[in-house]
Design a protein around this motif. Structure first.
Motif, PDB file in Angstrom:
ATOM      1  N   LEU A  29     -13.255  -8.404   1.077  1.00  0.00           N
ATOM      2  CA  LEU A  29     -11.927  -8.502   0.474  1.00  0.00           C
ATOM      3  C   LEU A  29     -11.838  -9.718  -0.446  1.00  0.00           C
ATOM      4  O   LEU A  29     -11.292  -9.641  -1.549  1.00  0.00           O
ATOM      5  CB  LEU A  29     -10.858  -8.575   1.569  1.00  0.00           C
ATOM      6  N   ARG A  83       0.833  -1.192   0.000  1.00  0.00           N
ATOM      7  CA  ARG A  83       0.000   0.000   0.000  1.00  0.00           C
ATOM      8  C   ARG A  83       0.880   1.259   0.000  1.00  0.00           C
ATOM      9  O   ARG A  83       0.587   2.240  -0.677  1.00  0.00           O
ATOM     10  CB  ARG A  83      -0.917  -0.006   1.228  1.00  0.00           C
ATOM     11  N   ALA A  86      -8.617   0.709  -1.251  1.00  0.00           N
ATOM     12  CA  ALA A  86      -8.990   0.603   0.159  1.00  0.00           C
ATOM     13  C   ALA A  86     -10.500   0.429   0.262  1.00  0.00           C
ATOM     14  O   ALA A  86     -11.254   1.057  -0.474  1.00  0.00           O
ATOM     15  CB  ALA A  86      -8.550   1.851   0.913  1.00  0.00           C
ATOM     16  N   ARG A  94     -11.504  -9.807  -4.740  1.00  0.00           N
ATOM     17  CA  ARG A  94     -10.608 -10.648  -5.536  1.00  0.00           C
ATOM     18  C   ARG A  94     -11.407 -11.434  -6.585  1.00  0.00           C
ATOM     19  O   ARG A  94     -10.982 -11.577  -7.724  1.00  0.00           O
ATOM     20  CB  ARG A  94      -9.859 -11.606  -4.613  1.00  0.00           C
ATOM     21  N   HIS A 110     -12.253  -9.195  -9.388  1.00  0.00           N
ATOM     22  CA  HIS A 110     -11.040  -9.003 -10.191  1.00  0.00           C
ATOM     23  C   HIS A 110     -10.820 -10.195 -11.114  1.00  0.00           C
ATOM     24  O   HIS A 110     -10.584 -10.042 -12.312  1.00  0.00           O
ATOM     25  CB  HIS A 110      -9.844  -8.810  -9.254  1.00  0.00           C
ATOM     26  N   VAL A 133      -5.652  -2.303  -2.011  1.00  0.00           N
ATOM     27  CA  VAL A 133      -5.904  -1.372  -3.114  1.00  0.00           C
ATOM     28  C   VAL A 133      -6.985  -1.968  -4.005  1.00  0.00           C
ATOM     29  O   VAL A 133      -6.817  -3.064  -4.514  1.00  0.00           O
ATOM     30  CB  VAL A 133      -4.621  -1.139  -3.945  1.00  0.00           C
ATOM     31  N   TYR A 169     -15.407 -15.867  -1.521  1.00  0.00           N
ATOM     32  CA  TYR A 169     -14.840 -15.811  -2.872  1.00  0.00           C
ATOM     33  C   TYR A 169     -15.680 -16.645  -3.831  1.00  0.00           C
ATOM     34  O   TYR A 169     -16.099 -16.178  -4.892  1.00  0.00           O
ATOM     35  CB  TYR A 169     -13.398 -16.327  -2.840  1.00  0.00           C
ATOM     36  N   TYR A 203      -5.637 -13.141  -1.370  1.00  0.00           N
ATOM     37  CA  TYR A 203      -6.840 -12.499  -1.921  1.00  0.00           C
ATOM     38  C   TYR A 203      -6.598 -11.077  -2.404  1.00  0.00           C
ATOM     39  O   TYR A 203      -7.411 -10.518  -3.120  1.00  0.00           O
ATOM     40  CB  TYR A 203      -7.965 -12.504  -0.883  1.00  0.00           C
ATOM     41  N   MET A 213     -13.474 -16.464   4.118  1.00  0.00           N
ATOM     42  CA  MET A 213     -13.082 -15.780   2.890  1.00  0.00           C
ATOM     43  C   MET A 213     -13.206 -16.726   1.706  1.00  0.00           C
ATOM     44  O   MET A 213     -13.583 -16.312   0.610  1.00  0.00           O
ATOM     45  CB  MET A 213     -11.645 -15.281   3.016  1.00  0.00           C
ATOM     46  N   GLU A 214     -12.864 -17.967   1.953  1.00  0.00           N
ATOM     47  CA  GLU A 214     -12.908 -18.961   0.894  1.00  0.00           C
ATOM     48  C   GLU A 214     -14.306 -19.037   0.276  1.00  0.00           C
ATOM     49  O   GLU A 214     -14.474 -18.964  -0.943  1.00  0.00           O
ATOM     50  CB  GLU A 214     -12.522 -20.308   1.496  1.00  0.00           C
ATOM     51  N   GLU A 223     -11.779   3.570  -1.158  1.00  0.00           N
ATOM     52  CA  GLU A 223     -11.737   3.857  -2.596  1.00  0.00           C
ATOM     53  C   GLU A 223     -12.561   2.839  -3.369  1.00  0.00           C
ATOM     54  O   GLU A 223     -12.410   2.694  -4.571  1.00  0.00           O
ATOM     55  CB  GLU A 223     -10.281   3.793  -3.079  1.00  0.00           C
TER      56      GLU A 223
END
Lengths: 337, 337
Positions: free
Chosen positions: B255, A259, B289, B259, B262, B287, B230, A285, B226-227, B331
């Motif tokens: 988060l 960052r 944020a 990903r 993305h 990034v 996603y 991630y 998280m897994e 952001e």
DNA sequence: TTGAAAGCGCTAACAT
DNA sequence: ATGTTAGCGCTTTCAA
């Protein structure tokens, strides 16, 4: 509700109840059944304090965690707890600050709770004989060894990765991709601990590749926090503009540094490559995903317990386990043309 | 080394030593100094089992954590520990799985360790009278209330954010920036818990803005990992391509979802905006944020302790504290033209 | 197979 | 201000 109440309700003596509760063989089936039934009926729960008081030792194992907030530790602790429970012991977790003395804290924990053994997670690297003498139970160091102390191999147990070798491996990944201007982001170069070992690995890798150590590219943070890693990276950027890669000694530091690079107008990995050691889930991630060396979380939690229990039960002596770390390819390292 | 040994070495009685150790006032300074000196010399540590046995209760407060691995909990726990210590009590942390019953676990913890009180971190939302009857000590629910249960306000204490209102606030941020096709990423729409409450806030915000609820944009993950967040986001992307924003009910889920976006060829915030609730440190370093509603970590740790201790010491009765969450501009949210 | 009784180390009345 | 002593609830000899 005490053992005495149970005894009265069953018309037997307290010692008989105690025998049933502790699975002693010499109790008649009839009495055993009756006692268990009453115990069930009244929801009797033994008083642990009294139990532990009369026993020479409890069945507890202590885990002294030095430096909570370390995301990798938070991954390992649950594994350890589970492993301890599975072996029939009870875990006793105690967190201390990085400034505190884990041997003292551990010794206190052992004494005040009659622990059978101790796991030290993230301690110092420089014990000597007198210092470990305060510990009168088996213990295992986890994530660190005694690289800076004077102990013989037979005096302590540890489960770690080979910090120096793995750090070297990480830097070699960068060198292998053509990087020569490689900065390092670390807690301190001389903390007699993980940070120092990984620094040595960094130096070693550079040396073997014939790259001269550039002290201006060595950036200390003073701790493992993301906040200070961010600030340190910004500081480095103000000072230097000529490095193409950074080796951070921990994933969380690397993420904060990425960052900082971004805020400093640098792109990862186009302008600067980043590699680290840890392999916490989060770092996979982010974008770009962090290239890092994964520490084996499961083994790091289970091995210390296995070793400790073996020592407690007299099945084995001190032993040293070096766990391998594996490169997890991310997107944060670029091949230089 | 027992209190008796100390007494002998000092030439005083055990009760005098006990008095010194327990900070009783009526001991002469000379004797006090001498005792403390010897205690220091021999590294005497009191036996907790004996202490707890003789006292009707220990000075311990239990913290039952349901669902470790929740990064927000890991932030709150140290604060609680510190607060408990500061009040002169000792924290007893006990982690349980999400499937386990925190009331049963708490009750056992209380009985076997004679706890004075209990903090339940991340429990269920649907207790009734009989269920809380098993707890015979004061307790405070932290991060959740009894929104789905039948308790009266006077029967329990809690410290939370207003999940529904804050979720609504988050979604309104998106709506305020022109978004109307807003997806939600949540554990479950009907878990009688945090997830369901935040889902209601989401619905409420849409309704007030005159946006019809589009069930195809409601994506369940089944847990807080998280897994799975996603995977769920990828699934949503396969199904739908027309949403411009996502509200995730937790930072960590957001988060992971970012990903997934993305990897699915979507840019945040250009193609899809993202907002969440939690405010874990990490989400400020990625990034872009993450724009998120920050839960007040410090208060979330300290308030339950304050309330609990007040109840233990008879200074106050059950009370309910609603903490405010504040938007942290990141952001990850774009203004739609 | 069972019971009686002696502590484990400490705190808190009570006595001095 | 300090000492004496009775338990706290339990396990474990020792005796029966």
């Amino acid at each position: 509700m005490t053992i005495k109440d149970i005894a009265e309700r069953c018309g037997v003596s307290v010692s008989t109840v105690s025998r049933v509760l502790n699975h002693h063989p010499d109790v008649s089936q009839a009495v055993r059944d009756r006692v268990l039934q009453v115990v069930e009926e009244v929801h009797y729960v033994p008083n642990n304090s009294a139990r532990d008081l009369v026993k020479a030792q409890s069945d507890d194992i202590g885990i002294v965690v030095r430096g909570a907030g370390n995301p990798f530790f938070m991954e390992v602790i649950p594994v350890m707890e589970q492993a301890i429970l599975q072996k029939g012991y009870t875990p006793w977790i105690h967190q201390i600050n990085t400034e505190d003395d884990e041997l003292r804290a551990g010794a206190e924990l052992v004494r005040s709770n009659k622990l059978k053994g101790l796991i030290l997670l993230g301690g110092r690297f420089d014990y000597d004989d007198t210092q470990i003498a305060v510990l009168d139970v088996p213990f295992v160091c986890c994530t660190y060894g005694n690289s800076f102390g004077k102990l013989k191999e037979t005096q302590y147990s540890c489960v770690t990765i080979d910090d120096m070798k793995e750090a070297k491996k990480a830097v070699e990944v960068l060198i292998g991709k053509g990087h020569t201007k490689i900065a390092i982001l670390l807690d301190s170069t001389c903390d007699s601990s993980i940070s120092e070992l990984r620094y040595r690995g960094y130096c070693e890798a550079l040396k073997e590749a014939g790259i001269e150590l550039d002290e201006g590219l060595v950036q200390e943070t003073g701790n493992f926090s993301m906040e200070d890693a961010y600030a340190a990276m910004r500081k480095l950027l103000l000072r230097r503009n000529d490095f193409t890669a950074v080796f951070a000694i921990a994933d969380s530091m690397a993420l904060a540094a990425m960052r900082a690079l971004h805020d400093g107008g640098k792109q990862v990995p186009m302008d600067v490559s980043m590699i680290a050691i840890d392999g916490i889930p989060m770092s996979g991630y982010v974008v770009p995903a962090l290239t890092t060396l994964i520490q084996p979380r499961k083994e790091m939690g289970e091995e210390p317990v296995r070793i400790l229990v073996d020592m407690i039960e007299g099945k084995a002596n001190h032993c040293h386990v070096i766990l391998p770390a594996a490169v997890r390819e991310g997107e944060s390292v670029r091949t230089l043309k």
